[in-house]
Scaffold this active site. Structure first.
Site, PDB file in Angstrom:
ATOM      1  N   HIS A 264       0.859  -1.186   0.000  1.00 59.57           N
ATOM      2  CA  HIS A 264       0.000   0.000   0.000  1.00 59.57           C
ATOM      3  C   HIS A 264       0.896   1.237   0.000  1.00 59.57           C
ATOM      4  CE1 HIS A 264      -2.849   2.974   1.680  1.00 59.57           C
ATOM      5  NE2 HIS A 264      -3.824   2.159   1.339  1.00 59.57           N
ATOM      6  N   ASP A 341       2.794  -4.805   7.937  1.00 62.30           N
ATOM      7  CA  ASP A 341       1.551  -4.049   7.790  1.00 62.30           C
ATOM      8  C   ASP A 341       0.397  -5.048   7.882  1.00 62.30           C
ATOM      9  OD1 ASP A 341      -0.706  -2.738   6.945  1.00 62.30           O
ATOM     10  OD2 ASP A 341       0.128  -2.044   5.039  1.00 62.30           O
ATOM     11  N   GLN A 344      -4.776  -5.398   6.681  1.00 61.11           N
ATOM     12  CA  GLN A 344      -5.708  -6.261   5.957  1.00 61.11           C
ATOM     13  C   GLN A 344      -5.715  -7.690   6.487  1.00 61.11           C
ATOM     14  OE1 GLN A 344      -7.830  -5.241   3.694  1.00 61.11           O
ATOM     15  NE2 GLN A 344      -7.068  -3.154   3.496  1.00 61.11           N
ATOM     16  N   LYS A 367     -10.620  -0.888  10.066  1.00 60.56           N
ATOM     17  CA  LYS A 367     -10.660  -2.112   9.269  1.00 60.56           C
ATOM     18  C   LYS A 367     -10.889  -3.341  10.140  1.00 60.56           C
ATOM     19  CE  LYS A 367      -7.506  -0.160   5.818  1.00 60.56           C
ATOM     20  NZ  LYS A 367      -8.426   0.037   4.690  1.00 60.56           N
ATOM     21  N   CYS A 505      -4.855   2.608  -3.707  1.00 61.57           N
ATOM     22  CA  CYS A 505      -3.606   3.092  -3.088  1.00 61.57           C
ATOM     23  C   CYS A 505      -2.505   2.046  -3.220  1.00 61.57           C
ATOM     24  CB  CYS A 505      -3.820   3.470  -1.627  1.00 61.57           C
ATOM     25  SG  CYS A 505      -4.901   4.883  -1.385  1.00 61.57           S
TER      26      CYS A 505
END
Length: 545
Positions: A264, A341, A344, A367, A505
């Site tokens: 991202h 990261d 997600q 999220k 993104c």
């Protein structure tokens, strides 16, 4: 069905799950099945898996040899080509296993490879038992009933253009359960105050709620201590914090920062900033035509100048699950630090930062079915202790004079100014909600739903799937021959279907696959097979105009 070991075969096929979701009845997981399976070792689970699939004809997906290869309309067994039925879910033929359980969680070394060379999508196999852990003593905490869960989310009753909302934009943000909404209302009505230093009652209540949320996040991701949990505004701020604090201290000219093509923008631009400032360089791991990061390609980029590896756990654009545990181990052999990261990942399956051995792990509350405006940075204590403050202000100090200031210990050192109070409390309520359901239960439901959506969309003529890696979570990204991604997004909205259409993104990922944008339906615990059917029928109609 009963296995030769006497254990009940659970969740034996898509039709049973579909029927359960349509009628509101619980999925067929009996108490008798939970006991023996919850205590089973890997060998027993392997034997159960073999017996479950003994009678299933072996099948395989066509080789996805080109970028985002389309699955032919009649290529998948058990499904006839042509228009979708108006209401009934599509049948799904389970894919066979050859003595090995498919990987879902990054909790150990890969199992033995399957015998043939055909693509083996773990999410195109029937759900299997999830091994218990110390933090998950039961196989399922309660029966997973998607109809019951949907009633927890008020916005899912909303109507858009006269149609019932179908929320398939979960990779952008997730909807909020009533438990989170009610917790925020109660906090602002009965507990709200600034925290930590005031002597009055509301300050104590607010501090307890805020620090209690920190402890919930610690437990949820398996961190050793609450002091390793830093509240920030979101994943983007967490990465910027590490890049500016750790990066400016430890990076110098010629040092290397390793990223992947799937990142991202929030895990690219902050590292570009610090590289320009320090003279460090970025090295980029390529991805295959199916959207995989291969460990061999990754390891070739590591070396004595590697200082930081910053990679996504799950691609927001493709849904690819990266082998982050193995990537962390390889980086540590060179003495590098690793930031994962997890924005997600954490809403789809259990994550334990100690098992991964991540140096830093970052996520966003919105999220994870929590409020916007709050995120989390996990960092190993020894790293946080040595990192300088990123921002200055109140709360992060020990002593201030005009000549010199000294700073608080982590996490306060990195939480300058008034904290993100209400959103943090709301995120704590979201964690409570998810733990009552059980992340293992959510993972099984979503894995099966992803299989259904992948198969149904992949059969549409003129539609090309982008990202067909064997390990995926929650995303089916596609383009079509005749309708642009942006136009498809607007057409679907007229049917009440919310998807993301654009570059997500993740422009380097789009460049890799030769597209400027994709349509990205993305799944969560409250989505159903019926919603996938609505999506597929709408896409077919759009392509037939």
């Amino acid at each position: 069905m009963t296995t030769s070991d006497g254990g009940a075969a659970i969740l034996g096929g898509r039709q049973a799950a579909s029927t359960a979701s349509a009628t509101g009845d619980p999925l067929p997981l009996s108490a008798a099945a939970i006991g023996p399976l919850a205590q089973a070792d890997d060998a027993t689970l392997d034997r159960i898996a073999k017996d479950m699939f003994a009678a299933i004809p072996q099948t395989s997906l066509p080789e996805a040899s080109s970028v985002g290869a389309t699955l032919p309309d009649a290529a998948l067994p058990g499904v006839a080509a042509g228009a979708l039925p108006s209401a009934d879910p599509l049948p799904l033929t389970p894919y066979s296993l050859d003595g090995a359980l498919p990987r879902l969680f990054d909790e150990g070394p890969p199992r033995a490879a399957l015998a043939d060379n055909s693509p083996q999508y773990y999410f195109l196999t029937p759900p299997l038992a999830v091994r218990t852990t110390a933090t998950a003593p039961a196989l399922w905490r309660r029966t997973f009933d998607v109809g019951d869960i949907r009633r927890d989310f008020p916005i899912l009753q909303e109507r858009v253009h006269g149609k019932r909302l179908v929320w398939l934009d979960n990779a952008a943000t997730t909807q909020k359960p009533r438990a989170v909404i009610d917790r925020l209302v109660y906090y602002y009505e009965h507990e709200y105050s600034n925290v930590h230093r005031a002597a009055h009652t509301l300050a104590a209540r607010s501090t307890d709620a805020y620090e209690g949320a920190r402890e919930k996040l610690q437990r949820f991701i398996g961190a050793p201590s609450p002091s390793e949990i830093v509240f920030v505004r979101g994943t983007t701020e967490a990465i910027n914090l590490v890049a500016q604090s750790w990066g400016r201290k430890h990076l110098s000219e010629g040092d290397e920062i390793v990223l992947t093509t799937l990142e991202h923008h929030s895990n690219i631009v902050p590292w570009q900033f610090v590289a320009e400032e320090t003279g460090a360089v970025l090295r980029i791991v390529p991805v295959t035509d199916r959207g995989e990061v291969l460990l061999g390609d990754y390891e070739k980029l590591l070396g004595p100048r590697t200082r930081m590896v910053a990679v996504t756990h799950v691609s927001n654009a493709l849904g690819t699950i990266l082998p982050v545990r193995e990537m962390i181990q390889a980086a540590h052999r060179w003495g590098a630090r690793v930031l994962i990261d997890g924005a997600q990942a954490v809403s789809h399956f259990p994550v334990n930062v100690q098992q991964l051995d991540a140096d830093f792990y970052v996520l966003s509350g919105h999220k994870l079915f929590g409020p916007t405006g709050v995120g989390v940075l996990y960092g190993k204590k020894q790293l946080l202790d040595e990192m300088p403050p990123w921002q200055g202000g109140g709360n992060m100090i020990q002593r201030v004079t005009f000549e010199k200031s000294t700073f608080a210990d982590p996490p306060a050192r990195f939480e300058a100014g008034t904290a993100t109070l209400g959103p943090a409390v709301g995120l704590g309520a979201a964690i409570d909600y998810l733990e009552r359901i059980g992340m293992e239960s959510i993972a099984i439901h979503e894995r099966e739903l992803l299989a259904y959506a992948t198969e149904a969309l992949g059969r549409i003529p003129g539609l090309r799937l982008i990202g067909t890696a064997p390990d995926k979570a929650g995303v089916v990204s596609f383009v079509t021959d005749s309708v642009s991604a942006e136009d498809m997004g607007r057409i679907l909205d007229q049917d009440g279907i919310a998807v993301r259409a654009g570059h997500h993104c993740a422009q380097p990922t789009m460049d890799r696959f030769g597209v400027t944008a994709t349509v990205r339906p993305s799944l969560a615990l409250y989505n159903t097979h019926e919603e996938v059917d609505v999506l597929v029928r709408a896409v077919r109609r759009a392509l037939q105009r």
